[in-house]
Design an enzyme around this catalytic site. Structure first.
Site, PDB file in Angstrom:
ATOM      1  N   ASP A 193       0.856  -1.187   0.000  1.00 51.55           N
ATOM      2  CA  ASP A 193       0.000   0.000   0.000  1.00 51.55           C
ATOM      3  C   ASP A 193       0.901   1.248   0.000  1.00 51.55           C
ATOM      4  OD1 ASP A 193       0.526   1.000   2.608  1.00 51.55           O
ATOM      5  OD2 ASP A 193      -1.173   0.020   3.514  1.00 51.55           O
ATOM      6  N   ILE A 195       2.058   3.489   1.884  1.00 51.64           N
ATOM      7  CA  ILE A 195       3.047   3.870   2.905  1.00 51.64           C
ATOM      8  C   ILE A 195       4.105   2.788   3.164  1.00 51.64           C
ATOM      9  CG2 ILE A 195       1.398   5.413   4.076  1.00 51.64           C
ATOM     10  CD1 ILE A 195       1.505   3.224   6.410  1.00 51.64           C
ATOM     11  N   LYS A 196       3.999   1.649   2.520  1.00 50.16           N
ATOM     12  CA  LYS A 196       4.908   0.542   2.839  1.00 50.16           C
ATOM     13  C   LYS A 196       6.280   0.706   2.167  1.00 50.16           C
ATOM     14  CE  LYS A 196       2.034  -1.029   5.717  1.00 50.16           C
ATOM     15  NZ  LYS A 196       0.763  -1.561   5.410  1.00 50.16           N
ATOM     16  N   ASN A 197       7.226  -0.183   2.474  1.00 54.01           N
ATOM     17  CA  ASN A 197       8.616  -0.037   2.013  1.00 54.01           C
ATOM     18  C   ASN A 197       8.731   0.172   0.508  1.00 54.01           C
ATOM     19  OD1 ASN A 197       9.542  -0.135   4.572  1.00 54.01           O
ATOM     20  ND2 ASN A 197      10.400  -2.193   4.471  1.00 54.01           N
ATOM     21  N   ILE A 198       7.931  -0.564  -0.260  1.00 55.99           N
ATOM     22  CA  ILE A 198       7.719  -0.234  -1.673  1.00 55.99           C
ATOM     23  C   ILE A 198       6.208  -0.292  -1.900  1.00 55.99           C
ATOM     24  CG2 ILE A 198       9.955  -1.120  -2.508  1.00 55.99           C
ATOM     25  CD1 ILE A 198       8.277  -3.508  -3.743  1.00 55.99           C
TER      26      ILE A 198
END
Ligand SMILES: *Cc1c(COP(=O)(O)O)cnc(C)c1O
Length: 385
Positions: A193, A195-198
Site C-alpha cells: 500500500d 506507505i509501505k517499504n515499496i
C-alpha cells in the site's frame, strides 16, 4: 496532508504538514503504467507474473502470489490453510486492524497476545501460554520491520502442529539471521500500500515454500477457478474452466504490478536513505531523558517507520506541540483488544496497555529533506527542554 493555517479572515489558506509517511513515485512508474495501457490488458496478466518473479528473486522465495492488498493476502492465506469458523488464531493486539479483520473474515476468532516492551514484537512466552486445542494458526507481525523471534515461534508452532502466517506488511526487504523474511517460514504476507517499504499503489503478496498450498492460493485468488483444468483444455477448448472451490477476487492487476516493478528496483536507494534517517534520529534522541528508543538491528532491518516511546504521559502533549510546528506524527497502533468490535476477545495485556500510551511515530520517508529532518529533531529537543 494540509491543515488550516489559522487565518480566520478571508479565504482559508493551507500550510503543508510534514507527513508521517509519503510514497516516492514519479515518471518511471507512469511510464510503465503507460505500457500497460497500450497493451489494453489491465487486469491479471504478464506484469503481475513479472512482478511475482521479481519478488521471488529479491526475497529468495520459492513461490510468490500477487494480491490486491496486504489485507486480502492475509485473508487468502488463512482461508487457503483451512482456517474457518470455530478456529482460533493468535495475533498481537498491537497491530493494524487488518491483521485481526483478516482472521474475523474467515469466521475464526483472534486470541490476542502481548508484545515485548523494547521491540513491540510478539512476546513468545505469552504466545506459548495462549496455545490451546482450538488454536490453528499463529500470526506474528514483524513490527516496524524488525523480525520476530522466528526460531522460537516456528518451534512452538511445530510442537503444537499449528501453522504460521506472518504479517510482514512492515518487513519487505528485512531479514532474520541473514535470510530475507518470506524466504523461509510457512506462509508470509506482504503489503504494497502507499506507505509501505515499496508500493504498488495498492497491492500485496503471499510467499510460501509449500508447493501444494500455493496451488490452492492461486485458485482461491480468482474465484476458485481451476487453472489446471483451464490449461489442460487450452489447446482444444480455451474457453473452458472449472470452479472447484470457494474463492475470491483478490488478484493483483497489471496496473498495480507495473508500479511495483519499478519500485522494487528503487528498494536499495529507499532503504539507504531511511536507514540514514533512523540512525540520525537515534543518535539525536538518545540523550533525551523523556524518550526511550526501541531496540533495533540495522544490519537485518529495512526500517518501515520510526517510533519512540515518550515517558511520563507526555506523548499526547508532544504530538500537539509538533502539530503546531507543522509536523505530523501518529500512534501505531491503538491496540485491537480495546477496540469496540473486538470487545468479546478482550483480556488483560499489561505490556500492550502500557506501551500504546507511550508510542509515537515520527515522519520517515525517502523524500524527506534535510531541513525537515532538522526541524523535527529541533522541535522534539525543544519540547523536552
Ligand atoms: C498495511 C498493513 C496491513 C494491510 O495491508 P494493506 O495493503 O493496507 O491491506 C496489514 N498489517 C499491517 C501490520 C500493516 O501495516
Amino acid at each position: 496532508m494540509t491543515i488550516p493555517n489559522g487565518n480566520k479572515k478571508g479565504p482559508a489558506l493551507y500550510e503543508k504538514l510534514i507527513p508521517v509517511s509519503s510514497p516516492s513515485l514519479g515518471k518511471d512508474e507512469l511510464g510503465e503504467i503507460g505500457k500497460v495501457f497500450d497493451s489494453k490488458w489491465l487486469g491479471l496478466g504478464k506484469w503481475v507474473l513479472e512482478f511475482e518473479n521479481e519478488i521471488k528473486r529479491f526475497l529468495g522465495a520459492k513461490n510468490a502470489v500477487g494480491t490486491s492488498s496486504g489485507t486480502t493476502a492475509l485473508h487468502l492465506a488463512l482461508d487457503s490453510i483451512g482456517i474457518k469458523k470455530g478456529d482460533k488464531v493468535i495475533v498481537p493486539s498491537l497491530t493494524f486492524a487488518a491483521s485481526v479483520q483478516s482472521i474475523m473474515t474467515t469466521g475464526a476468532t483472534p486470541v490476542f497476545c502481548d508484545v515485548e516492551p523494547d521491540t513491540l514484537n510478539m512476546d513468545v512466552d505469552d504466545l506459548a501460554r495462549r496455545i490451546t486445542k482450538k488454536v490453528r494458526a499463529i500470526m506474528p507481525v514483524h513490527y516496524s520491520g524488525l523480525a520476530c523471534d522466528m526460531d522460537a515461534i516456528m518451534e512452538i508452532a511445530g510442537k503444537n502442529r499449528v501453522r504460521v502466517v506472518e504479517d510482514a506488511a512492515h518487513a519487505f526487504g528485512s531479514s532474520y539471521k541473514g535470510r530475507r523474511i518470506g524466504s523461509f517460514g510457512d506462509v508470509t504476507c506482504f503489503s504494497f500500500d502507499p506507505i509501505k517499504n515499496i508500493t504498488c499503489g495498492e497491492g500485496g503478496a503471499i510467499t510460501t515454500n509449500d508447493d501444494k498450498l500455493v496451488r490452492t492460493i492461486y485458485k482461491k485468488r480468482i474465484l476458485g477457478i481451476d487453472k489446471d483444468t483451464w490449461s489442460r483444455y487450452a489447446h482444444k477448448r480455451d474457453w473452458f474452466y472449472n470452479v472447484t472451490e470457494l474463492g475470491f477476487r483478490y488478484h493483483m492487476s497489471n496496473i498495480n504490478a507495473a508500479i511495483g516493478l519499478v519500485q522494487i528496483k528503487k528498494f536499495d536507494d529507499f532503504m539507504r536513505k531511511k536507514r540514514a534517517i533512523v540512525e540520525r534520529y537515534d543518535e539525536e534522541f538518545s540523550g533525551i531523558g523523556g524518550i526511550e528508543l526501541l531496540r533495533r538491528d540495522y544490519e537485518d532491518t529495512a526500517p518501515f517507520n520510526y517510533i519512540i516511546k515518550v515517558k511520563s504521559a507526555k506523548r499526547d502533549g508532544l504530538m500537539k506541540f509538533l502539530k503546531a510546528r507543522g509536523i505530523d506524527s501518529g500512534v501505531h497502533y491503538i491496540p485491537n483488544h480495546i477496540q469496540p468490535f473486538f470487545k468479546d476477545f478482550r483480556k488483560r495485556l499489561p505490556v500492550t496497555e502500557k506501551v500504546w500510551k507511550e508510542i509515537l511515530t515520527l515522519p520517515l520517508y525517502y523524500g524527506m529533506s534535510d531541513s525537515d529532518m532538522d526541524k523535527i529533531i529541533d522541535s522534539v529537543k525543544t519540547f523536552f527542554k
